[in-house]
Structure formats: C-alpha cells, structure tokens
Design a protein around this motif. Structure first.
Motif, PDB file in Angstrom:
ATOM      1  N   SER A   1       0.820  -1.209   0.000  1.00  0.00           N
ATOM      2  CA  SER A   1       0.000   0.000   0.000  1.00  0.00           C
ATOM      3  C   SER A   1       0.851   1.255   0.000  1.00  0.00           C
ATOM      4  O   SER A   1       0.356   2.351  -0.268  1.00  0.00           O
ATOM      5  CB  SER A   1      -0.929  -0.001   1.219  1.00  0.00           C
ATOM      6  OG  SER A   1      -0.162  -0.031   2.418  1.00  0.00           O
ATOM      7  N   GLU A   2       2.148   1.124   0.330  1.00  0.00           N
ATOM      8  CA  GLU A   2       3.046   2.282   0.369  1.00  0.00           C
ATOM      9  C   GLU A   2       3.810   2.487  -0.933  1.00  0.00           C
ATOM     10  O   GLU A   2       4.490   3.490  -1.103  1.00  0.00           O
ATOM     11  CB  GLU A   2       4.054   2.116   1.521  1.00  0.00           C
ATOM     12  CG  GLU A   2       3.437   1.952   2.895  1.00  0.00           C
ATOM     13  CD  GLU A   2       2.730   3.212   3.356  1.00  0.00           C
ATOM     14  OE1 GLU A   2       3.004   4.289   2.789  1.00  0.00           O
ATOM     15  OE2 GLU A   2       1.899   3.124   4.267  1.00  0.00           O
ATOM     16  N   LEU A   3       3.700   1.540  -1.852  1.00  0.00           N
ATOM     17  CA  LEU A   3       4.486   1.565  -3.078  1.00  0.00           C
ATOM     18  C   LEU A   3       3.684   2.170  -4.224  1.00  0.00           C
ATOM     19  O   LEU A   3       2.468   2.006  -4.304  1.00  0.00           O
ATOM     20  CB  LEU A   3       4.923   0.146  -3.441  1.00  0.00           C
ATOM     21  CG  LEU A   3       5.681  -0.053  -4.764  1.00  0.00           C
ATOM     22  CD1 LEU A   3       7.053   0.575  -4.690  1.00  0.00           C
ATOM     23  CD2 LEU A   3       5.776  -1.533  -5.101  1.00  0.00           C
ATOM     24  N   ALA A   4       4.375   2.872  -5.124  1.00  0.00           N
ATOM     25  CA  ALA A   4       3.746   3.366  -6.342  1.00  0.00           C
ATOM     26  C   ALA A   4       4.769   3.422  -7.460  1.00  0.00           C
ATOM     27  O   ALA A   4       5.948   3.682  -7.224  1.00  0.00           O
ATOM     28  CB  ALA A   4       3.131   4.740  -6.129  1.00  0.00           C
ATOM     29  N   VAL A   5       4.303   3.160  -8.680  1.00  0.00           N
ATOM     30  CA  VAL A   5       5.111   3.424  -9.867  1.00  0.00           C
ATOM     31  C   VAL A   5       4.870   4.890 -10.212  1.00  0.00           C
ATOM     32  O   VAL A   5       3.759   5.288 -10.549  1.00  0.00           O
ATOM     33  CB  VAL A   5       4.710   2.515 -11.037  1.00  0.00           C
ATOM     34  CG1 VAL A   5       5.559   2.847 -12.266  1.00  0.00           C
ATOM     35  CG2 VAL A   5       4.874   1.046 -10.654  1.00  0.00           C
ATOM     36  N   PHE A   6       5.917   5.704 -10.108  1.00  0.00           N
ATOM     37  CA  PHE A   6       5.758   7.161 -10.188  1.00  0.00           C
ATOM     38  C   PHE A   6       6.217   7.737 -11.515  1.00  0.00           C
ATOM     39  O   PHE A   6       5.664   8.712 -12.002  1.00  0.00           O
ATOM     40  CB  PHE A   6       6.552   7.815  -9.051  1.00  0.00           C
ATOM     41  CG  PHE A   6       6.235   9.268  -8.845  1.00  0.00           C
ATOM     42  CD1 PHE A   6       5.034   9.651  -8.283  1.00  0.00           C
ATOM     43  CD2 PHE A   6       7.141  10.244  -9.192  1.00  0.00           C
ATOM     44  CE1 PHE A   6       4.732  10.985  -8.084  1.00  0.00           C
ATOM     45  CE2 PHE A   6       6.856  11.585  -8.995  1.00  0.00           C
ATOM     46  CZ  PHE A   6       5.642  11.960  -8.435  1.00  0.00           C
TER      47      PHE A   6
ATOM     48  N   ALA B   1      10.537   1.978 -15.676  1.00  0.00           N
ATOM     49  CA  ALA B   1       9.562   2.356 -14.647  1.00  0.00           C
ATOM     50  C   ALA B   1      10.293   2.573 -13.330  1.00  0.00           C
ATOM     51  O   ALA B   1      11.031   1.693 -12.867  1.00  0.00           O
ATOM     52  CB  ALA B   1       8.493   1.273 -14.488  1.00  0.00           C
ATOM     53  N   GLY B   2      10.092   3.733 -12.724  1.00  0.00           N
ATOM     54  CA  GLY B   2      10.711   4.065 -11.445  1.00  0.00           C
ATOM     55  C   GLY B   2       9.675   4.111 -10.339  1.00  0.00           C
ATOM     56  O   GLY B   2       8.548   4.581 -10.546  1.00  0.00           O
ATOM     57  N   THR B   3      10.041   3.646  -9.163  1.00  0.00           N
ATOM     58  CA  THR B   3       9.088   3.525  -8.061  1.00  0.00           C
ATOM     59  C   THR B   3       9.407   4.494  -6.928  1.00  0.00           C
ATOM     60  O   THR B   3      10.521   4.978  -6.780  1.00  0.00           O
ATOM     61  CB  THR B   3       9.074   2.092  -7.502  1.00  0.00           C
ATOM     62  OG1 THR B   3      10.374   1.774  -6.988  1.00  0.00           O
ATOM     63  CG2 THR B   3       8.699   1.089  -8.581  1.00  0.00           C
ATOM     64  N   ILE B   4       8.371   4.743  -6.126  1.00  0.00           N
ATOM     65  CA  ILE B   4       8.506   5.524  -4.904  1.00  0.00           C
ATOM     66  C   ILE B   4       7.775   4.788  -3.794  1.00  0.00           C
ATOM     67  O   ILE B   4       7.002   3.846  -4.031  1.00  0.00           O
ATOM     68  CB  ILE B   4       7.910   6.940  -5.044  1.00  0.00           C
ATOM     69  CG1 ILE B   4       6.401   6.855  -5.271  1.00  0.00           C
ATOM     70  CG2 ILE B   4       8.586   7.716  -6.154  1.00  0.00           C
ATOM     71  CD1 ILE B   4       5.678   8.167  -5.134  1.00  0.00           C
ATOM     72  N   ARG B   5       8.014   5.232  -2.552  1.00  0.00           N
ATOM     73  CA  ARG B   5       7.230   4.780  -1.410  1.00  0.00           C
ATOM     74  C   ARG B   5       6.729   6.005  -0.658  1.00  0.00           C
ATOM     75  O   ARG B   5       7.465   6.957  -0.423  1.00  0.00           O
ATOM     76  CB  ARG B   5       8.051   3.893  -0.474  1.00  0.00           C
ATOM     77  CG  ARG B   5       8.333   2.506  -1.028  1.00  0.00           C
ATOM     78  CD  ARG B   5       9.038   1.652   0.021  1.00  0.00           C
ATOM     79  NE  ARG B   5       8.191   1.385   1.156  1.00  0.00           N
ATOM     80  CZ  ARG B   5       7.444   0.284   1.308  1.00  0.00           C
ATOM     81  NH1 ARG B   5       7.448  -0.630   0.367  1.00  0.00           N
ATOM     82  NH2 ARG B   5       6.716   0.110   2.384  1.00  0.00           N
TER      83      ARG B   5
END
Length: 680
Positions: free
Chosen positions: A595-600, A614-618
C-alpha cells in the motif's frame, strides 16, 4: 532541504537506461553521479577516531555520504539503508571498521566502514526533525543510543547484533544528546537534564534550568560540562555549587534559538555554539572563557568551483565535530559542509560529491544533448552545459523555492516555461517564461482562489505540471494537485480553469499532464484517486477513461507509436493503452504489492517502443523497490539491480536515441547517468 513529507512525492534524482539486449547482465551498465554537487540539508557528521581522512556525513533525505580524503570529496554510501533521514553517526573506537547510523528507519550498522549497512533495530529510531549532536556515545566496549521516544539503549560492540538493552527508563522524552561527565552519564532532553544514577534517571536542573528547559545539545571535556538550551543559550555546570550557570551571548546579534555545541579539544573554556535552523539569523558564536564573553564567526568562504546555491553563507548549523589530533573542525548546515583548518576561525565550503538534492524534473535540450536542465527543490533551476559535470543556477527574476518542472519549446528551444513552488507561498501559481535559454525569466503566473482543499493527505494544492502546445505555443497548460488544470492562449496574459468533467483535480507525477504530440487538442491528465482523464477539445471538457478510483501518476506516450500510452499506478501496477486511451490493460512489477508503493515515473525508449523504464517511490519515505525495465512492450518487467540507496525515483529521461544511456532523478541523491554503450 525540506523533508519529503513537505514535498510529498516530490523529487530527487537517479537515472538508468537499459534495453533488451543489455538487461541480462548488470555489469554492462555503469553509473555516474552527475550532480549537481552540494546543496541540501546535512544533519550529522562523524570523523574516524584514528584515520582523519575518513569522514561520514548524514542527510535528511539521502542517507550517508563518505569521504576518504579528509573531506575534499565525498561519495554516496547507503547500500542497505532503509531510512534516509540520519540523526547521528558514530564510529567505534574499539572496532574501527564499525560504523553506526541512527535514522528514522531504525538503528543501522556497518562492519566495513559504510560499504554495506544492516538494520540492528527498528525500535531504536529517531523521527524528530531536529536532534542534538551526540545521540550515540561510545563507551569502552559498548554504544549508548538516545532516541526521541523510546529512551536510551546499550549495544555491545563485540556483538552489535545482540538484543539491545534498555538503560533504565527515559521513555516518551525527546533526547537531544548524551555525555559522560566524571564517570556518570548525562542526557540533555526536551525536559531538561537527567543524570543516570543507581536507581534510575534523576533530573539535574538546579540553577538556571528547569524541567521545561529544552536542551538542544550537551558536551563535556575533562572537568567541564556544558548544555545548550534552545532559547537560553549556553549553561555551564558549576560542580562546587551543584548548579547550572547561564552564560548568555552578549554579541551584538542574538538569535532567537540555539542548536549545536562544540568544545575545543585542547581548551575546554573555548566553546562554539550555533543558532537553531528554525530561526534567522544563522550565526556561529565562539567564546574563549566559558561563555563570559562572545563574538560571532563570520569567515565562511565558498568554493569558486562549487555550483551557486540560493544562500552563499553558513545557513542553519546542524552539527560540529573536530578531527582528533589536528586543528581541523567540521560543520554541517542546511546547505553545505564546512571545514576549518584553524580551530574554527576560518571556514571553507566542501561540496564535491555531496549531491544531497531532491530533483523534480530533468529535461534535455532537443538540439544540444549535452545541455541539461534540472528542477531542484530549494535551489530552483540548475543548468549544465557539459552533460552534468558542472552546474549553474539560473533564477534571475524567479522567486526562490522548489523548481517543479521546465518545458522547452520544440520549435524555438531558447523559449522555456518554468513552474515553481516558492517556499510557503500560496494563493498563486508561479509560472515563468524565458526567451533567452533560461538566462532571464519573466513572471507569467496567475492567482488562484485561497479556498479550503479536501482534507486528503495526498492533496497539497501545489503546482505540479506544465505543458506547451506544440502547434500554438502561446497556449500553455498547468496542472495542480488540488485546483486541477489551468490554461492560457496568450502566453500567460490571461489564465482560466479548465476542469469541466475533471472530478478528481489532483494531478501528480512525471508528465502527469500531457498534450498529445500529433493531436494537440487531445490531452491526458493522470490523477490521484481518479485515474486518467482525456480531453479531445483542448481541455474544455474532460472524460475519465480508466475505471475506479485509482491513484495514477507519471505517464509516457510512445514517440514511435503515439497510440500507445503508459501510466504508473499505486502498488506495483502500470496501465497500458494501445488505442489512445480508449481501453487499458494492467501490468504488474515482479514485487510484492504494498500500500506504500507506487510506480511514479515511466518512459518509453525514444526509438525502440518495446523498451520501457519504470521508477518507483514509497509514500512512507523508506527504501523503494527501485528501477524496472521492460523489453517486450510493457507486457512484463525485470528488476534492475542498484548498488545505491533505493531512494524514490522522481523522473526518468533517455539521453541518446541510439545508445543505452540516460538520466534518473532521485528524491535526495541528485541525478545519475547510466550507460551501457550498446545499441538497443
């Protein structure tokens, strides 16, 4: 540098490029830090007790930097860290390869001078924005660690992985420093001074202190014990009377509050104290008689080779340290690391390798690929004319603050549009235009109604995206996280909101607002809690084209097949359309859903549509999953190994259309270039 929560899902830099033939072996790819070097908030410092060439610097968003040449240059050394806001660093005297780091993600340990880190405890952490200078104190064979909520812990140096031992009970009190004085342990806290005795911690606030005194730092040497009270300044412990004596600053300039304290290693009556970063002015003071008289230290000299920062003076002291056996002092503040060769009389800026920078956007000149534009938090717009080796600040005519995005005219690259979010200013969207490649800027921004935004944690009302119409360049669009889309058709003379049908006006992410490259009347808007919207009439009306209340972020349109669109989503998901947004398919990254992860951030290769990054954030400001690549038109993705701190990736830009190279922008470690030297 502002914290990530203040610039939610904001920027920092890291770039990686890859393609189908090269993904098999990571050794084919090399990583190159590309700036901008210096800048950001440096929270802590530790000098090796027996090797003065080794120095560690902590950051508020980037983890840890290390120098092996006495501070002349630094490198990132955060492999394994999961908390990037560093409150303190300590090096073992008994085991000189052991290094400890206290972070917002827990207590970390390195057995090889920072090459790799492992977490010893999640309970032992420090979440507060401000801390003292000695939260970790070395005993003969143990380490003491002070926290902001859980008290003090003891770690055996011969077995640091053993279960930590709580030292009596000092919970629910914010500890700002620890010190040994005449064989006893003292703690400076948000509720005065405590001393550890046989039956536990007892207050020691007689004299000028009380239990309401906020001790921001504490230090001792020989028979001298000092504390720095946030509002009262320096206090000296009179052992004969058993009470504290106030030693107020009597210099002409007196700051509102104080934070950092350092005792001269050879003369304990010589003390340096610094003003608190919360309040101006930011001043360093020195006394040579235990605080009876004071003078300010004004000799801070910037380095001519360093990129220009928004401030050219010492700004908001965080921590000071001396190099054992030398005359050298170090100081960290909210923008620089400073080195003094003469016990604090003169200070010189150190910047090389300290790319403690949140990057919100990167753009590459369409005709001159060696020219790079970097939108940074705090420092604004930075420009490099040599592929990231050197950087210059370009903010003439622009309000200081966070540069969010820059757009470059396709027809006339000397024309640029810059989107800013100045510090703590609301009620206006700050848009600037340059007609001379960024040397000078003209304000073409507009006011927005100051009204209550929805009480969602992900809505901040900030400007997020800017787009130039490729055909009619007097037409500019701006996206915001709360107020939706605005448009001008006369180069900024007049702006109007364009939100009919846009039910979730919360736009956020790299290229979360896009004008179709072939059909400029067609736009896409990626929104939080509403998915993707499409307009076919120049943003006059919008229609949602994805199902459900999805959180979507950065988008990319395939430059070789403009019917193909990809968008990053919350969790480990991406959405792909092959028909200009009429229908969408879902692809998942090969990681556990969180739930804390996103592809940004997402990016199609400029010439080979099958290759996608694809780069991710939390959201929780912890280590993210990093970077992923697809070589089959986004049907599946593979993880790219990174021997670096896995800090949020905010932006991805391909560099060269024929080679596997490009830039990544991170939320703390600046910009990195990655290249393979092979064709896609």
């Amino acid at each position: 540098m502002t914290l990530f929560l203040e610039k939610t899902l904001s920027g920092a830099l890291f770039f990686l490029l890859i393609a189908s033939c090269a993904i098999a072996e990571a050794k084919n790819f090399s990583w190159h830090p590309s700036g901008y070097g210096g800048g950001g908030r440096f929270t802590s410092i530790a000098v090796h007790p027996s090797n003065p060439d080794i120095i560690f610097i902590g950051s508020d968003v980037a983890g840890i930097f290390r120098s092996r040449d006495g501070g002349n240059s630094f490198e990132i050394t955060g492999n394994g860290l999961n908390g990037f806001n560093v409150s303190d660093i300590a090096i073992s005297h008994a085991y000189p390869h052991q290094v400890f780091a206290l972070t917002d993600g827990g207590l970390y340990f390195s057995k090889n001078l920072g090459e790799k880190w492992e977490r010893l405890s999640q309970e032992i952490k420090y979440l507060s924005r401000f801390s003292g200078s000695c939260l970790m104190l070395m005993g003969k064979d143990y380490l003491l660690v002070g926290t902001d909520t859980n008290g003090v812990f003891r770690i055996p140096l011969n077995n640091p992985r053993a279960a930590p031992e709580s030292v009596m009970n000092l919970r629910n009190i914010k500890i700002n420093g620890l010190a040994f004085y005449k064989g006893q342990l003292y703690a400076g806290t948000s509720q005065g001074v405590f001393r550890l005795e046989e039956k536990g911690w007892n207050p020691r606030n007689s004299g000028g202190l009380t239990e309401k005194s906020e001790i921001s730092d504490i230090a001792s040497l020989n028979d001298y014990l000092y504390v720095l009270e946030k509002h009262g300044g320096l206090f000296f412990w009179n052992s004969r009377s058993g009470s504290w004596e106030k030693r107020p600053v009597n210099a002409p300039a007196r700051p509102k509050s104080y934070k950092s304290l350092l005792i001269h290693p050879e003369n304990p009556e010589t003390v340096l104290i610094g003003s608190h970063p919360e309040n101006w002015p930011h001043i360093l003071f020195i006394t040579q008689n235990s605080g009876k008289t004071w003078r300010s230290v004004d000799s801070f000299q910037t380095n001519d080779s360093a990129p220009v920062n928004w401030t050219q003076i010492m700004s908001g002291i965080e921590e000071m340290a001396f190099v054992p056996g030398t005359t050298i002092f170090f100081l960290t503040d909210w923008w620089n690391v400073w080195k003094s060769p003469d016990y604090g009389k003169n200070w010189f800026q150190k910047h090389k390798g300290l790319q403690n920078t949140v990057v919100n956007d990167i753009k590459i000149h369409p005709w001159k690929p060696e020219v790079i534009f970097l939108c940074a938090a705090d420092n604004g717009l930075m420009i490099s004319k040599d592929s990231g080796k050197n950087w210059q600040r370009s903010m003439k005519g622009v309000e200081d603050g966070h540069a969010q995005e820059i757009e470059i005219s396709r027809n006339d690259p000397s024309r640029m549009i810059l989107l800013m979010n100045p510090w703590k200013k609301r009620g206006r969207v700050y848009v600037y235009e340059s007609r001379d490649s960024g040397r000078n800027w003209k304000d073409i921004g507009f006011p927005i109604p100051v009204e209550a935004l929805p009480k969602f944690g992900f809505v901040d009302g900030l400007a997020t995206n800017v787009e130039i119409d490729p055909v009619s360049e007097g037409t500019i669009y701006v996206g915001t996280n709360g107020y939706g889309v605005y448009k001008t058709i006369d180069s900024g003379q007049n702006w109007i909101p364009m939100n009919e049908g846009l039910m979730t006006p919360y736009i956020k992410g790299q290229d979360a607002l896009l004008v179709h490259p072939r059909f400029p009347d067609t736009l896409f808007a990626s929104t939080q809690a509403g998915g993707i919207y499409k307009s076919t009439n120049s943003a006059n009306t919008w229609q949602r084209v994805t199902a459900g209340k999805q959180f979507t972020f950065g988008m990319s349109i395939d430059p070789n097949n403009s019917s193909r669109i990809i968008a990053g989503c919350a969790g480990n998901r991406l959405l792909i359309s092959n028909d200009e947004g009429k229908s969408w398919q879902e692809t998942r990254l090969p990681v556990s859903t969180s739930s804390e992860l996103a592809v940004f951030s997402v990016a199609f290769h400029p010439k080979h549509s099958g290759t996608v990054l694809a780069g991710t954030i939390r959201y929780d400001i912890k280590a993210t999953e990093g970077l992923f690549i697809s070589t089959d038109s986004a049907k599946s993705f593979k993880h790219i190994k990174m021997e670096l701190p896995r800090i949020n990736i905010n932006t991805i830009r391909w560099l060269n259309e024929s080679l596997l190279s490009g830039f990544l922008g991170f939320n703390g470690i600046g910009i990195f270039r990655i290249e393979s030297g092979e064709n896609p």
